[in-house]
Design a protein around this motif. Structure first.
Motif, PDB file in Angstrom:
ATOM      1  N   TYR A 132       9.410   5.128 -14.968  1.00  0.00           N
ATOM      2  CA  TYR A 132       9.336   5.761 -13.656  1.00  0.00           C
ATOM      3  C   TYR A 132      10.335   6.909 -13.582  1.00  0.00           C
ATOM      4  CZ  TYR A 132       7.064   1.427 -11.939  1.00  0.00           C
ATOM      5  OH  TYR A 132       6.229   0.348 -11.737  1.00  0.00           O
ATOM      6  N   ARG A 137       5.619   5.797  -8.511  1.00  0.00           N
ATOM      7  CA  ARG A 137       5.406   4.569  -7.768  1.00  0.00           C
ATOM      8  C   ARG A 137       4.288   3.774  -8.428  1.00  0.00           C
ATOM      9  NH1 ARG A 137       0.999   4.947  -4.160  1.00  0.00           N
ATOM     10  NH2 ARG A 137       2.000   3.506  -2.707  1.00  0.00           N
ATOM     11  N   SER A 139       1.054   1.455  -7.038  1.00  0.00           N
ATOM     12  CA  SER A 139       0.306   0.994  -5.887  1.00  0.00           C
ATOM     13  C   SER A 139       0.133  -0.522  -5.916  1.00  0.00           C
ATOM     14  CB  SER A 139      -1.069   1.659  -5.851  1.00  0.00           C
ATOM     15  OG  SER A 139      -0.944   3.064  -5.759  1.00  0.00           O
ATOM     16  N   THR A 163      12.464  -0.422  -5.206  1.00  0.00           N
ATOM     17  CA  THR A 163      12.068  -1.433  -4.237  1.00  0.00           C
ATOM     18  C   THR A 163      10.741  -2.028  -4.681  1.00  0.00           C
ATOM     19  OG1 THR A 163      13.207  -0.323  -2.413  1.00  0.00           O
ATOM     20  CG2 THR A 163      11.495  -1.924  -1.838  1.00  0.00           C
ATOM     21  N   LEU A 165       7.597  -4.500  -4.150  1.00  0.00           N
ATOM     22  CA  LEU A 165       6.805  -5.102  -3.085  1.00  0.00           C
ATOM     23  C   LEU A 165       6.100  -6.329  -3.642  1.00  0.00           C
ATOM     24  CD1 LEU A 165       5.103  -1.869  -1.671  1.00  0.00           C
ATOM     25  CD2 LEU A 165       7.200  -2.981  -0.845  1.00  0.00           C
ATOM     26  N   CYS A 175       4.242  -7.913   2.830  1.00  0.00           N
ATOM     27  CA  CYS A 175       4.971  -7.862   1.555  1.00  0.00           C
ATOM     28  C   CYS A 175       6.461  -8.099   1.760  1.00  0.00           C
ATOM     29  CB  CYS A 175       4.791  -6.499   0.891  1.00  0.00           C
ATOM     30  SG  CYS A 175       3.149  -6.159   0.255  1.00  0.00           S
ATOM     31  N   ARG A 177      10.039  -6.986   0.564  1.00  0.00           N
ATOM     32  CA  ARG A 177      10.617  -5.786  -0.051  1.00  0.00           C
ATOM     33  C   ARG A 177      11.889  -6.211  -0.770  1.00  0.00           C
ATOM     34  NH1 ARG A 177       9.694  -0.189   2.973  1.00  0.00           N
ATOM     35  NH2 ARG A 177       7.504  -0.456   3.559  1.00  0.00           N
ATOM     36  N   VAL A 199       5.437  -1.038  -6.441  1.00  0.00           N
ATOM     37  CA  VAL A 199       6.779  -0.455  -6.437  1.00  0.00           C
ATOM     38  C   VAL A 199       6.746   0.800  -5.561  1.00  0.00           C
ATOM     39  CG1 VAL A 199       8.609   0.603  -7.832  1.00  0.00           C
ATOM     40  CG2 VAL A 199       7.289  -1.325  -8.752  1.00  0.00           C
ATOM     41  N   LEU A 200       7.676   0.899  -4.606  1.00  0.00           N
ATOM     42  CA  LEU A 200       7.791   2.098  -3.794  1.00  0.00           C
ATOM     43  C   LEU A 200       8.309   3.257  -4.642  1.00  0.00           C
ATOM     44  CD1 LEU A 200       9.302   0.725  -0.447  1.00  0.00           C
ATOM     45  CD2 LEU A 200       6.923   1.320  -0.952  1.00  0.00           C
ATOM     46  N   PRO A 201       8.116   4.513  -4.196  1.00  0.00           N
ATOM     47  CA  PRO A 201       8.611   5.656  -4.982  1.00  0.00           C
ATOM     48  C   PRO A 201      10.088   5.490  -5.349  1.00  0.00           C
ATOM     49  CG  PRO A 201       7.189   6.431  -3.213  1.00  0.00           C
ATOM     50  CD  PRO A 201       7.380   4.953  -2.986  1.00  0.00           C
TER      51      PRO A 201
END
Length: 223
Positions: A132, A137, A139, A163, A165, A175, A177, A199-201
């Motif tokens: 990353y 991110r 989805s 972060t 999810l 979800c 976090r 995974v969040l950005p």
């Protein structure tokens, strides 16, 4: 050292200062905080060895979009995504060669983490590597391409924080976090084996070992 409080410890939002912490996320899902820190140098060396043989690439989704993460594989089987769909292959489609062997440190850490989380006898035959860059991110999705649904998923984080999810059996379920840091390991299986996650950005930053990246190692038992 075996953490005998791991399997029953509830998830909390508190960040603990100790190197190794352990929380139950949900039934069958556990966060092993800092579990991989002591092996980080060896794990990074293993990543470098794999990438020297099977370089990072951005796979395509079946819909034709490039994934924001860069990927590679090691072990007898490698996960592939392209216009033909999601599947496991014995050879790297770009080189035509077998995927690189799974480094011994990868195998031993994944097996030990699975056992600590309550899944003894885990024998992964695939490791998906994800890199990353800041802004990349993942989805919400669920890992359902493996024939062996009894084995857990073991996910190891290196480098920049992210972060994670962790949701439910339906995409629309709420979800958790979870902040993940260098050396953290998440293991899930049993009743949560097919739960959605993502995974969040990833925020920008720099890690002394990995640089301006987060690297994730995901171990699966496919067959």
């Amino acid at each position: 050292m075996r953490n005998r409080h791991c399997r029953g410890a509830p998830l909390t939002a508190e960040l603990f200062p100790e190197t190794r912490r352990c929380h139950r996320i949900a039934a069958g899902a556990v966060l092993l905080g800092g579990w991989a820190q002591s092996q980080a140098l060896a794990l990074k060396a293993g990543v470098d060895a794999v990438i020297a043989s099977a370089p990072w690439r951005h796979m395509q989704t079946p819909g034709g979009r490039a994934m924001s993460t860069a990927n590679s594989n090691c072990g007898p089987l490698g996960w592939q995504s392209d216009a033909l769909g999601y599947r496991y292959l014995r050879t790297d489609p770009e080189s035509g060669r077998a995927w690189p062997a799974m480094p011994a440190v990868f195998w031993s850490l994944a097996v030990a983490a699975a056992e600590e989380a309550g899944y003894p006898g885990f024998a992964p035959d695939a490791c998906l590597l994800n890199r990353y860059a800041p802004g990349a991110r993942l989805s919400l999705h669920r890992d359902q391409d493996e024939r062996d649904a009894a084995a857990p998923i073991v996910s190891v984080s290196l480098g920049l924080p992210a972060t994670f999810l962790f949701g439910g059996a339906r995409r629309e379920d709420p979800c958790h976090r979870l902040p993940l840091y260098h050396g953290d390991v998440v293991v899930w299986g049993g009743p949560t084996r097919f739960h959605y996650h993502g995974v969040l950005p990833v925020p920008d930053g720099h890690h002394p070992l990995v640089g301006r990246f987060r690297i994730n190692l995901t171990f699966r038992k496919v067959r």
